[in-house]
Design a protein around this motif. Structure first.
Motif, short mmCIF file in Angstrom:
data_model
loop_
_atom_site.label_atom_id
_atom_site.label_comp_id
_atom_site.label_asym_id
_atom_site.label_seq_id
_atom_site.Cartn_x
_atom_site.Cartn_y
_atom_site.Cartn_z
N ASP A 299 0.86 -1.19 0.00
CA ASP A 299 0.00 0.00 0.00
C ASP A 299 0.89 1.24 0.00
O ASP A 299 1.59 1.51 0.97
N CYS A 300 0.87 1.98 -1.09
CA CYS A 300 1.67 3.21 -1.21
C CYS A 300 0.71 4.39 -1.25
O CYS A 300 -0.27 4.38 -2.00
N ARG A 301 1.01 5.43 -0.46
CA ARG A 301 0.10 6.57 -0.35
C ARG A 301 0.87 7.89 -0.43
O ARG A 301 2.06 7.95 -0.13
N PHE A 302 0.13 8.91 -0.83
CA PHE A 302 0.64 10.27 -0.79
C PHE A 302 -0.02 10.96 0.39
O PHE A 302 -1.24 11.17 0.40
N ALA A 303 0.77 11.28 1.41
CA ALA A 303 0.26 11.91 2.62
C ALA A 303 0.95 13.25 2.80
O ALA A 303 2.03 13.33 3.40
N PRO A 304 0.39 14.34 2.26
CA PRO A 304 1.04 15.66 2.39
C PRO A 304 1.10 16.08 3.85
O PRO A 304 0.27 15.68 4.67
N LYS A 305 2.10 16.91 4.13
CA LYS A 305 2.26 17.37 5.50
C LYS A 305 1.07 18.22 5.94
O LYS A 305 0.71 18.25 7.10
N ARG A 306 0.47 18.93 4.97
CA ARG A 306 -0.76 19.69 5.26
C ARG A 306 -1.89 19.05 4.48
O ARG A 306 -1.99 19.21 3.27
N ARG A 307 -2.71 18.30 5.17
CA ARG A 307 -3.76 17.56 4.50
C ARG A 307 -4.89 18.50 4.08
O ARG A 307 -5.35 19.34 4.84
N ARG A 308 -5.30 18.37 2.82
CA ARG A 308 -6.41 19.18 2.31
C ARG A 308 -7.72 18.76 2.95
O ARG A 308 -7.90 17.61 3.34
N ARG A 309 -8.64 19.73 3.01
CA ARG A 309 -9.96 19.42 3.54
C ARG A 309 -10.65 18.41 2.62
O ARG A 309 -10.68 18.57 1.41
N GLY A 310 -11.17 17.38 3.21
CA GLY A 310 -11.85 16.34 2.43
C GLY A 310 -10.92 15.24 1.97
O GLY A 310 -11.38 14.24 1.40
N ALA A 311 -9.60 15.40 2.19
CA ALA A 311 -8.66 14.35 1.78
C ALA A 311 -8.81 13.15 2.72
O ALA A 311 -9.12 13.30 3.90
N PRO A 312 -8.61 11.93 2.23
CA PRO A 312 -8.81 10.74 3.07
C PRO A 312 -7.77 10.66 4.18
O PRO A 312 -6.63 11.10 4.03
N GLU A 313 -8.19 10.12 5.31
CA GLU A 313 -7.27 9.88 6.41
C GLU A 313 -6.20 8.89 5.96
O GLU A 313 -6.48 7.91 5.28
N GLY A 314 -4.97 9.13 6.38
CA GLY A 314 -3.88 8.24 6.00
C GLY A 314 -3.30 8.55 4.65
O GLY A 314 -2.33 7.91 4.24
N GLY A 315 -3.86 9.51 3.94
CA GLY A 315 -3.29 9.90 2.66
C GLY A 315 -4.07 9.35 1.48
O GLY A 315 -4.95 8.49 1.61
N GLN A 316 -3.73 9.86 0.30
CA GLN A 316 -4.37 9.45 -0.94
C GLN A 316 -3.72 8.17 -1.45
O GLN A 316 -2.51 8.11 -1.62
N PRO A 317 -4.50 7.12 -1.73
CA PRO A 317 -3.90 5.85 -2.16
C PRO A 317 -3.40 5.91 -3.60
O PRO A 317 -4.02 6.51 -4.46
N TYR A 318 -2.27 5.26 -3.83
CA TYR A 318 -1.71 5.05 -5.16
C TYR A 318 -1.49 3.54 -5.31
O TYR A 318 -0.41 3.03 -5.05
N PRO A 319 -2.51 2.80 -5.74
CA PRO A 319 -2.47 1.34 -5.61
C PRO A 319 -1.75 0.61 -6.75
O PRO A 319 -1.48 -0.58 -6.61
N VAL A 320 -1.46 1.29 -7.86
CA VAL A 320 -0.97 0.58 -9.05
C VAL A 320 0.54 0.79 -9.19
O VAL A 320 1.00 1.93 -9.34
N LEU A 321 1.28 -0.31 -9.15
CA LEU A 321 2.74 -0.25 -9.33
C LEU A 321 3.06 -0.11 -10.81
O LEU A 321 2.53 -0.84 -11.65
N ARG A 322 3.97 0.83 -11.12
CA ARG A 322 4.40 0.99 -12.51
C ARG A 322 5.78 0.38 -12.73
O ARG A 322 5.99 -0.36 -13.69
N VAL A 323 6.76 0.69 -11.89
CA VAL A 323 8.11 0.12 -12.00
C VAL A 323 8.63 -0.09 -10.59
O VAL A 323 8.16 0.52 -9.63
N ALA A 324 9.67 -0.95 -10.48
CA ALA A 324 10.25 -1.23 -9.16
C ALA A 324 11.70 -1.62 -9.32
O ALA A 324 12.14 -2.05 -10.39
N HIS A 325 12.44 -1.47 -8.22
CA HIS A 325 13.84 -1.91 -8.18
C HIS A 325 14.24 -2.04 -6.71
O HIS A 325 13.75 -1.28 -5.86
N SER A 326 15.11 -3.01 -6.42
CA SER A 326 15.58 -3.21 -5.05
C SER A 326 17.08 -2.95 -5.02
O SER A 326 17.81 -3.27 -5.96
N ALA A 327 17.54 -2.35 -3.90
CA ALA A 327 18.95 -2.00 -3.77
C ALA A 327 19.27 -1.75 -2.31
O ALA A 327 18.39 -1.37 -1.52
N PRO A 328 20.54 -1.94 -1.91
CA PRO A 328 20.95 -1.54 -0.57
C PRO A 328 21.00 -0.02 -0.47
O PRO A 328 21.25 0.67 -1.46
#
Length: 1032
Positions: A299-328
Motif C-alpha cells: 500500500d503506497c500513499r501520498f500523505a502531504p504534511k498539510r492535508r487538504r480538507r476532504g482528503a482521506p485519512e492516512g493519505g491518498q492511495p496510489y495502488p498501481v505499481l508501474r516500476v520497481a527496483h531493489s537495492a541496498p
C-alpha cells in the motif's frame, strides 16, 4: 445639523493626498528562486545505440577478465554490443519459419509451429555457464541458450541451443513452453550445480489453451541444455477465472533466501473488473517448492504534511505499481527508514490508476519497503493463519489459484489433516504493508516510467526515466521538502517514454527509449547545469563537480583554474541606488556567498565594503528583521552604514565587497571580491515650500519641491524641531502633514537628508484653528455652488466638501476663501434614482478644522438647456414660454434669473416650462432683444425676441420665409398646367372649343398679418410670443 469632532490627521491625509505611500514597506532583497541556481535545459550528449526497432529487452554482462557486453533485443533480432555501445554481433531471432531465422534453425528442420514474428519476452543471464537465455512469443514460447565467448574485452554469442525437446512436450504438459505473449518475468537462481528458472507469466484463456504455460513455476535447466526438466511445480489461475482475472507481473528479483515477484491485479476475485492493487509474491530460493508461496499487499500513499480538507485519512492511495527496483541503501536514507546501512530496500513507483490520468495529487509517487520488514510481516501472517488461536473467519486467500479455505485448513478442506501442514500451502497474508511517498508529492506532474536505485558513498540515488524521455537523478530522502537533483536532462529530441527495464554496466546505467539505448553515468552526465559556484560546490562529491572560472564542470573539462574549496561572493543588487554627498545612508546589499552560517553571522574583519572612495561600515544582523526563507528560494543580505569621505565627488561610482580570511564551511569557504556599478552620490536641494501657514491643530499638507530629495534612506521635515509626517517621497517632491503647534506663532522649517540639514531657511506660520459652523443651501447638483460659513477659514490651506449617500462618498476641494465663508462646488455625482434626487450627508472639513455634516442634503439632477419645441402663447398673454428641464426643481437651491434685453421678467414655472412676461418697459429695436437665462451664476443666451412685420423683421428672415413659399407656388402652378394640357391631349381634337377652357386659380396666403403684428423670439430654436405691442 450636527457638529462632528475633528477628524484624525491620518484620515485627512488620505483624503487630501494621492494614494501613493511614502515608504509603507521597508525595502527587502528580492528572493532568488532556488531553481535559478540550475538549468535543466542544458543538453548532455551520452553514448547511444540505434537498435533499428523498438527495444523489447536489455541485459548486461560483466565477466571476470574485464570482458563485458550489452544485449539488446528487438522484434526478430538480438544485438550484441560492446561496453562502448558499438555493435559486435547481430542474430536473427525471427520471423518463425523464415529461412533466415538463426535461432529457429537450432531446433532442427521442419515446422515447429505457426509462422510469425518473434517478440522477445525474456532475456536473462544464466550465470553458471555463463550463457544468455532468450525466449520469444513465437514457437510456443520456447527459449534459446547462447553460450558467451569472450574475445578480448568483447563478448560473442556461440551458436544458439534450442531449449525444446519434441519428445517431452505436449499441449497439456509443456515444460519447455516458458514465455507468454502477454508478458513473462524470469529470475535465475543457482542451487548447487543446477540453475532454476523462477517464471511468472500473464495468462488469459487463449494463452492457457496453447501448450499450457503456467502463472508461476520453478523450472530446472537440464544439464545437457536440451530444455527444462519435466515435473516442475507450478501455480496457475483457475480456468473459471482466466477470462476475468488478469495478473500483470511488473518486476522480479532475488535477494537473500527468497525470490520475489511484484504484480498488479484485481483486489477481489469476485469483482475482477473493480479496483486494482499491488502485491508482492515471495518464493523460496533454496527449495524449488511452492508450498511456502506467500503474497502480501503493498500500500503506497501520498500523505502531504498539510492535508487538504476532504482528503482521506492516512493519505491518498496510489495502488498501481508501474516500476520497481531493489537495492541496498546509504546511511542517510537508512537512518530515515530506521534500518541499518546497506540493508536491501524495495523501491516502487506507484500511480493512482492504470491509465495514470491526471488527479488531485502528483502523477507518480515513490515508496520504500525494507525487505526485512516485508519478510517479517509475511512470517507474522503465516503465524496468524497456522498457530492457535486462529481468528475465526480468517481466509487463506489466493482463491484464483486454489480452492477457497479458512485458516488453518489446507485448500479445499474444511478441517486440518494430520498428514498435512498448514504452512505447506500458498497463503495471502491478511495485513498489508503501508508506506508514504518518499518525495512528499514533489514529483508533481512527472510520470516516472523507469527506476534504478544505487548507493553512492552514503547517499542513495534514484535514477528515473520519464514519459517525456528525460532522466532524473535525485537523492532519496524523506526529510527534505525539495528535490535534491544530481541531474535532470533529456535523452534526445524524440521525447519518447523511457522503458521500464534498466540495466547496469560498471559505472553506467543503460536506459532504452524508443529504438535507442543510452548509456548514462551513475555519477551524472556532467555539472554544467549548476549555474552558481555555491550550488556547484554543494553537489555531492561523487559527482566530481568543481568551479572553473565562471562555470561548473569536472576537472578534465576545465581548461583553466579548477577548484572545489572556495567561492567568491556575488553582489546582485543593492538599495538605495543613490545617497547624499553629506550625511549617512544605510545600504542594503543582496547576493550570494556572503556568509556560510544559516544565521548570517559574519566574523569580524572578514568583510570590507566600499562605495567609491568611502567605506561602508557593516552593521550587526537585526534578528527582528530575519524572515524565514523557503528552501525553494534563497536570499543573502546585510546592511552597512555609508558616510562619504570629504574627498568623495558627486556622480556615479561602484559598490565593492571583499571577503577574506573566512573560516571554511561544510562544503567550501568564501574568498574573493564582487563589484556592482550604479550608485550615485548626489546633493539634495530644496527650492520651494507651500503652504507656509496652517492651523495650530496641525494636519496641513506641506509640499516641498527641489532636486534629489529622495536620495539615501532617511529624510525628515522638521517644523519647529518636530517631525512632519511624510506621506509621499519622490525625487523632486516631498509631502508631509504638519504636527500640532503650541500657539499662534512663526516657527522655523527645515529638511534633513541622511541626518544632515539641506541648505535653506524657511518659516512656517501657525494660525488659529478654523471652525465650520454651517453649510448652505441644503440642495444642489453637480458643480453647483455651496457656501461654507465659519471662523478662521483661511487658516486651512484647503477645505474639502464630501457627499455620502450611505454607500459611497464623492469629494471636491474648495478654492475661494474668506475668513468667515468659503465658496465651493459640489463634487461629481450621478443621480440614478427615478425621482430625480438622492438624499445624503454633506460634510466639510480641512486641516485643523472641526468637521461639519449637513444631514438630509438633496443631490439633484442638473437642469437641461431648453429643447427645440416651439410653444406660442395666446396674444392676450403678452409673454414668452420655453422649456428648461429640471430648472424648477433646483430654483430653491441656486439663483435663477431670466432677462429679455437685459430687463428681468417675473418668470414662473409650470413644471419644466418657464413663462416669462415681457417687461412693460421693454423696447425692441430692429434686431430685437436677447433672451438670457442665468442659473447659479452661469448665464446663457437662448435667442432673440423680435417683432414680425416689414419694419420689424430682418430682411434675411423675410427672404428665408418667402423664397421657399414662392418656389412651392411655382411648382404647384407648373403641375396644374401640365395636368390640364395632358387631359386636353387625351380628348378629341375638336371636342372642346377655346372658349370652354378651365381658368387657372392660384391663392397666395399672406405671410404676416399687418393688422395685428406680433413679437418674435429669433433663436435656435425660434420662440414666438404673441400679444399687443407695448408701443406703436
Amino acid at each position: 445639523m450636527e457638529l462632528l469632532p475633528p477628524l484624525p490627521q491620518s484620515f485627512l491625509l488620505l483624503l487630501l493626498l494621492p494614494a501613493k505611500p511614502a515608504a509603507a514597506k521597508e525595502w527587502q532583497c528580492p528572493r532568488t528562486p532556488y531553481a535559478a541556481s540550475r538549468d535543466f535545459n542544458v543538453k548532455y550528449m551520452v553514448p547511444s545505440f540505434s537498435a533499428g526497432g523498438l527495444v523489447q529487452a536489455m541485459v548486461t554482462y560483466e565477466g571476470d577478465r574485464n570482458e563485458s557486453a550489452v544485449f539488446v533485443a528487438i522484434r526478430n533480432r538480438l544485438h550484441v554490443l560492446g561496453p562502448d555501445l558499438k555493435s559486435v554481433q547481430s542474430l536473427a531471432t525471427g520471423p518463425a519459419g523464415d529461412p533466415g531465422c538463426q535461432t529457429c534453425a537450432a531446433c532442427g528442420p521442419g515446422p515447429h509451429g505457426p509462422p510469425g514474428d518473434t517478440d522477445t519476452k525474456v532475456l536473462v543471464l544464466e550465470p553458471a555457464l555463463p550463457a544468455l537465455v532468450s525466449c520469444g512469443s513465437s514457437l510456443q514460447g520456447r527459449c534459446f541458450l547462447h553460450d558467451l565467448e569472450p574475445q578480448g574485452t568483447a563478448v560473442h554469442l556461440a551458436a544458439p541451443a534450442c531449449l525444446f525437446s519434441a519428445h517431452h512436450n505436449r499441449p497439456d504438459d509443456c515444460p519447455d513452453c516458458v514465455a507468454s505473449p502477454l508478458g513473462t518475468r524470469v529470475t535465475v537462481v543457482e542451487q548447487g550445480q543446477a540453475s532454476y528458472f523462477y517464471v511468472a507469466s500473464s495468462l488469459d484463456a487463449a494463452v492457457a489453451a496453447s501448450f499450457s504455460p503456467h502463472s508461476v513455476s520453478i523450472r530446472r535447466l537440464k544439464a545437457d541444455a536440451s530444455g527444462f526438466a519435466p515435473g516442475f511445480v507450478a501455480l496457475s489461475v483457475l480456468p473459471k477465472h482466466l477470462v476475468s482475472y488478469s495478473i500483470e507481473y511488473v518486476h522480479s528479483f532475488h535477494t537473500g533466501a527468497f525470490v520475489y515477484f511484484l504484480t498488479v491485479q484485481p483486489a477481489s476475485v469476485t469483482d475482477a473488473s473493480g479496483a486494482l492493487h499491488t502485491r508482492l509474491a515471495r518464493l523460496s530460493a533454496t527449495e524449488p517448492e511452492l508450498g511456502d508461496y506467500r503474497e502480501l499487499v503493498l500500500d503506497c500513499r501520498f500523505a502531504p504534511k498539510r492535508r487538504r480538507r476532504g482528503a482521506p485519512e492516512g493519505g491518498q492511495p496510489y495502488p498501481v505499481l508501474r516500476v520497481a527496483h531493489s537495492a541496498p541503501v546509504g546511511a542517510q536514507l537508512a537512518t530515515e527508514l530506521s534500518i541499518a546501512e546497506g540493508q536491501e530496500v524495495l523501491f516502487g513507483v506507484f500511480v493512482a490508476s492504470k491509465d495514470s490520468g491526471p488527479g488531485v495529487g502528483p502523477n507518480s509517487v515513490v515508496c520504500a519497503f525494507p525487505i526485512d520488514l516485508l519478510d517479517t510481516l509475511i512470517d507474522e501472517g503465516v503465524e496468524r493463519c497456522c498457530e492457535s488461536p486462529v481468528h475465526p473467519g480468517l481466509r487463506r486467500g489466493l482463491d484464483f489459484f486454489q480452492s477457497p479455505s479458512f485458516c488453518p485448513n489446507p485448500p479445499g478442506l474444511e478441517a486440518p489433516s494430520p498428514n498435512t501442514s498448514c504452512r505447506h500451502f500458498p497463503l495471502l497474508v491478511s495485513s498489508s504493508f503501508s508506506r508514504v511517498d518518499l518525495f512528499n508529492g514533489l514529483l508533481g506532474t512527472v510520470e516516472v516510467t523507469a527506476l534504478y536505485v544505487t548507493r553512492l558513498d552514503n547517499v542513495t540515488v534514484a535514477h528515473m526515466g520519464t514519459a517525456d524521455g528525460r532522466i532524473l537523478q535525485v537523492e532519496l530522502a524523506r526529510s527534505l521538502n525539495y528535490l535534491l537533483y544530481v541531474s535532470n536532462f533529456s535523452l534526445g529530441d524524440s521525447g519518447q517514454p523511457v522503458q521500464r527495464d534498466v540495466s547496469r554496466l560498471g559505472d553506467h546505467l543503460l536506459f532504452a527509449s524508443g529504438d535507442q539505448v543510452f548509456q548514462v553515468p551513475i555519477q551524472g552526465p556532467g555539472c554544467r547545469h549548476f549555474l552558481t559556484c555555491g550550488r556547484c560546490l554543494r553537489a555531492q562529491r561523487f559527482m566530481g563537480c568543481g568551479w572553473c572560472g565562471n562555470m561548473c564542470g569536472r576537472q578534465k573539462e576545465c581548461p583553466g583554474s579548477w577548484q572545489q574549496d572556495h567561492c567568491p561572493p556575488k553582489l546582485t543588487e543593492f538599495h538605495p541606488h543613490s545617497g547624499p554627498l553629506r550625511g549617512s545612508t544605510r545600504l542594503t546589499l543582496c547576493g550570494s556567498n556572503f556568509y556560510l552560517h544559516p544565521s548570517g553571522l559574519v566574523p569580524e574583519g572578514t568583510h570590507q565594503i566600499t562605495v567609491g572612495q568611502s567605506p561602508c561600515r557593516l552593521l550587526p544582523k537585526d534578528s527582528s528583521k530575519l524572515r524565514p526563507v523557503a528552501r525553494k528560494d534563497f536570499v543573502e543580505e546585510f546592511e552597512c552604514e555609508l558616510e562619504p569621505l570629504g574627498t568623495q565627488a558627486v556622480g556615479p561610482t561602484n559598490v565593492s565587497l571583499t571577503v577574506t580570511n573566512m573560516p571554511p564551511g561544510k562544503h567550501f569557504r568564501i574568498d574573493g571580491t564582487s563589484m556592482l556599478r550604479g550608485f550615485f552620490f548626489m546633493e539634495p536641494v530644496l527650492i520651494a515650500v507651500q503652504p507656509l501657514f496652517g492651523p495650530r491643530a496641525g494636519g496641513t499638507c506641506l509640499t516641498l519641491e527641489g532636486q534629489s530629495l529622495s536620495v539615501g534612506t532617511s529624510r525628515a521635515v522638521l517644523v519647529n524641531g518636530t517631525e512632519c509626517l511624510l506621506a509621499r517621497v519622490s525625487e523632486g517632491q516631498l509631502l508631509c502633514a504638519t504636527p500640532p503647534g503650541a500657539m499662534v506663532a512663526s516657527v522655523p522649517l527645515s529638511l534633513q537628508v541622511g541626518g544632515t540639514q539641506v541648505p535653506g531657511s524657511w518659516t512656517f506660520h501657525y494660525r488659529e484653528d478654523p471652525v465650520v459652523l454651517s453649510i448652505s443651501p441644503n440642495c444642489g447638483y453637480i458643480n453647483s455652488h455651496i457656501t461654507i460659513y465659519g471662523q478662521h477659514l483661511t487658516s486651512a490651506w484647503h477645505l474639502v466638501l464630501s457627499f455620502h449617500d450611505g454607500l459611497r462618498a464623492v469629494e471636491s476641494r474648495c478654492e475661494r476663501q474668506l475668513p468667515e465663508q468659503q465658496l465651493c462646488r459640489l463634487p461629481e455625482y450621478v443621480v440614478q434614482d427615478p425621482q430625480g434626487w438622492v438624499a445624503g450627508n454633506l460634510s466639510a472639513w480641512g486641516d485643523g478644522a472641526a468637521g461639519f455634516t449637513l444631514p438630509g442634503f438633496r443631490f439633484l439632477t442638473p437642469p437641461h438647456p431648453p429643447s427645440a419645441n416651439l410653444i406660442p402663447l395666446k396674444p392676450e398673454e403678452h409673454a414668452i414660454k420655453f422649456e428648461y428641464i429640471g430648472l424648477g426643481a433646483v430654483t430653491n437651491c441656486v439663483g435663477v434669473n431670466v432677462t429679455v434685453g437685459g430687463e428681468s421678467c417675473q418668470h414662473e414655472f409650470q413644471g419644466d416650462m418657464v413663462v416669462c412676461p415681457l417687461p412693460p418697459s421693454l423696447q425692441l429695436g430692429k434686431d430685437g432683444a436677447p433672451l438670457q437665462v442665468c442659473v447659479d451664476g452661469e448665464c446663457r443666451i437662448l435667442g432673440r425676441v423680435v417683432w414680425p412685420g416689414p419694419d420689424g423683421v430682418p430682411q434675411s428672415t423675410l427672404l428665408g420665409i418667402l423664397l421657399p413659399l414662392l418656389l412651392l407656388v411655382a411648382a404647384l402652378a407648373t403641375a396644374l398646367v401640365f395636368s390640364y394640357w395632358w387631359q386636353r391631349k387625351q380628348l378629341a381634337p375638336h371636342s372642346l372649343s377655346p372658349q370652354h377652357a378651365l381658368p387657372l386659380m392660384v391663392w397666395i396666403p399672406p405671410l404676416v398679418s399687418m393688422e395685428h403684428p406680433s413679437p418674435i423670439v429669433k433663436m435656435n430654436p425660434v420662440f414666438h410670443c404673441c400679444g399687443k405691442s407695448p408701443s406703436s
